[in-house]
Design a protein around this motif. Structure first.
Motif, PDB file in Angstrom:
ATOM      1  N   ALA A   5       0.728  -1.433  -0.060  1.00  0.00           N
ATOM      2  CA  ALA A   5      -0.088   0.013   0.008  1.00  0.00           C
ATOM      3  C   ALA A   5       0.924   1.248   0.086  1.00  0.00           C
ATOM      4  CB  ALA A   5      -0.947   0.142   1.175  1.00  0.00           C
ATOM      5  N   LEU A   6       2.278   1.321   0.481  1.00  0.00           N
ATOM      6  CA  LEU A   6       2.964   2.392   0.427  1.00  0.00           C
ATOM      7  C   LEU A   6       3.211   2.676  -1.007  1.00  0.00           C
ATOM      8  CD1 LEU A   6       4.261   4.000   2.780  1.00  0.00           C
ATOM      9  CD2 LEU A   6       6.654   3.016   1.845  1.00  0.00           C
ATOM     10  N   VAL A   7       2.765   1.964  -1.921  1.00  0.00           N
ATOM     11  CA  VAL A   7       3.051   2.771  -3.562  1.00  0.00           C
ATOM     12  C   VAL A   7       2.117   3.887  -3.569  1.00  0.00           C
ATOM     13  CG1 VAL A   7       1.106   1.001  -4.511  1.00  0.00           C
ATOM     14  CG2 VAL A   7       3.268   1.734  -5.779  1.00  0.00           C
ATOM     15  N   LEU A   8       0.895   3.961  -2.936  1.00  0.00           N
ATOM     16  CA  LEU A   8       0.150   5.099  -3.179  1.00  0.00           C
ATOM     17  C   LEU A   8       0.782   6.437  -3.104  1.00  0.00           C
ATOM     18  CD1 LEU A   8      -2.111   2.869  -2.838  1.00  0.00           C
ATOM     19  CD2 LEU A   8      -3.322   4.650  -1.427  1.00  0.00           C
ATOM     20  N   LYS A   9       0.184   7.324  -3.814  1.00  0.00           N
ATOM     21  CA  LYS A   9       0.756   8.835  -3.808  1.00  0.00           C
ATOM     22  C   LYS A   9       0.813   9.353  -2.353  1.00  0.00           C
ATOM     23  CE  LYS A   9      -1.151  10.337  -8.077  1.00  0.00           C
ATOM     24  NZ  LYS A   9      -2.202  11.242  -8.228  1.00  0.00           N
ATOM     25  N   SER A  60       0.977  -1.338   7.123  1.00  0.00           N
ATOM     26  CA  SER A  60       1.060  -1.801   5.643  1.00  0.00           C
ATOM     27  C   SER A  60       2.079  -2.513   5.269  1.00  0.00           C
ATOM     28  CB  SER A  60       0.858  -0.615   4.683  1.00  0.00           C
ATOM     29  OG  SER A  60       1.986  -0.098   4.443  1.00  0.00           O
ATOM     30  N   TYR A  61       1.994  -3.270   4.220  1.00  0.00           N
ATOM     31  CA  TYR A  61       3.241  -3.835   3.580  1.00  0.00           C
ATOM     32  C   TYR A  61       3.877  -2.630   2.645  1.00  0.00           C
ATOM     33  CZ  TYR A  61       1.742  -8.887   4.163  1.00  0.00           C
ATOM     34  OH  TYR A  61       1.261 -10.103   4.554  1.00  0.00           O
ATOM     35  N   ALA A  62       5.012  -2.974   2.536  1.00  0.00           N
ATOM     36  CA  ALA A  62       5.844  -1.925   1.739  1.00  0.00           C
ATOM     37  C   ALA A  62       6.853  -2.495   1.068  1.00  0.00           C
ATOM     38  CB  ALA A  62       6.381  -1.023   2.477  1.00  0.00           C
ATOM     39  N   THR A  63       7.296  -2.322  -0.104  1.00  0.00           N
ATOM     40  CA  THR A  63       8.554  -2.958  -1.062  1.00  0.00           C
ATOM     41  C   THR A  63       9.558  -1.766  -0.578  1.00  0.00           C
ATOM     42  OG1 THR A  63       8.366  -1.820  -2.903  1.00  0.00           O
ATOM     43  CG2 THR A  63       7.023  -3.890  -3.003  1.00  0.00           C
ATOM     44  N   ALA A  64      10.703  -2.245  -0.900  1.00  0.00           N
ATOM     45  CA  ALA A  64      11.781  -1.396  -0.636  1.00  0.00           C
ATOM     46  C   ALA A  64      11.988  -0.356  -1.629  1.00  0.00           C
ATOM     47  CB  ALA A  64      13.223  -1.982  -0.622  1.00  0.00           C
TER      48      ALA A  64
END
Ligand code: SF4
Length: 288
Positions: A73-77, A100-104
């Protein structure tokens, strides 16, 4: 409340309200991962996410935590995430943790200032799947990230004040890559020192690219004893003072819990005892 496709959450979010901010994973290319292969990635409209939150707020007293799904979800603006966090503050006054999950990649794309703003607005914990610290294996599994990018993402997340929970996978490199996976991952964990570390065990799923390698014999799956030997090598090499360590996932052959580094010897002894007695958790208890 709307849910689309397969919805996953970390074990520690079992009692959280799960709200899908995205559907699927923005990367969705890891060769071993089965989670979102059936879902085309998309970011849900902000209004829909807010609608879900407002609708579920009639049950607000049931929830102390909210988990923003899906894969990252950290991919959101940042501005959209801030709007979601504002809605949570307004409608869920008792919620004491949003995660939330986040990718590096998501972390590295945002500036330190953006991350700090998100942290101050209430996003507290980021779950990051490292999987391995071995550079060659990261390429092989098509993780789309390098060792150094993990290090910079963790540095940034910590500087912004986030708690970090990281997962790694024993057996990911197969029999041939056991030692390299263990040593490379121990190095990455020692350098990044996450707050929480979950050690999972490799499982092969039919809807993944890795399955074809397994069937052809290119990927040799380690047995229970080999997996534990790999975990032992990891523990012998890791130096991550203060990290809460768990291997209590359904996939694991032995259930371990402790704090690094103080419990490292105890954890190694527990592995040695299991190896000696060969009393590995049976498949029936490992979700097979
Ligand atoms: S392992 Fe994580 S980043 Fe990779 S495809 Fe699966 S959900 Fe996405």
């Amino acid at each position: 409340m709307q849910y689309y496709g397969n919805v996953f959450r970390p074990p520690s979010e079992a009692r959280s309200l799960i709200v899908q901010a995205t559907v699927g994973c923005s990367h969705n290319s890891c060769t071993f991962c089965y989670m979102y292969k059936d879902d085309d990635f998309r970011i849900r409209p902000l209004e829909d996410i807010k609608k879900d939150l407002i609708e579920m707020s009639s049950y607000k007293d049931y929830f102390e935590r909210i988990f923003l799904a899906d894969g990252d979800a950290l991919v959101l603006k940042t501005e959209d995430l801030l709007e979601i966090l504002k809605t949570i503050k307004e409608y869920y006054p008792n919620v004491n943790r949003v995660s939330s999950y986040a990718t590096a990649q998501d972390i590295n794309r945002k500036s330190l200032e953006e991350l700090k703003t998100l942290r101050e607005a209430g996003l507290e914990m980021l779950y990051i799947g490292f999987e391995t610290g071995d550079e060659d294996l990261l390429k092989e599994i098509k993780k789309g990230i390098t060792y150094d990018e993990y290090v910079s993402a963790m540095k940034k997340a910590k500087e912004a004040g986030f708690k970090t929970s990281v997962t790694i996978i024993a057996g990911l490199g197969g029999v041939d890559g056991m030692e390299k996976n263990a040593v490379g991952t121990a190095k990455l964990i020692s350098e990044t020192k996450p707050d929480f570390l979950g050690y999972l065990t490799m499982r092969i799923y039919k809807n993944t690219p890795l399955y074809a390698d397994y069937i052809s014999g290119k990927f040799k799956m380690p047995d229970a004893g080999e997996i534990l030997e790999e975990m032992k090598i990891f523990l012998e090499n890791v130096d991550s003072e203060g990290t809460v360590f768990r291997s209590n996932h359904a996939s694991n052959y032995v259930l371990l819990a402790g704090n690094l580094n103080e419990d490292r010897e105890t954890l190694i002894k527990a592995i040695e005892k299991t190896l000696k007695k060969k009393n590995f958790r049976p498949d029936v208890l490992r979700g097979f």
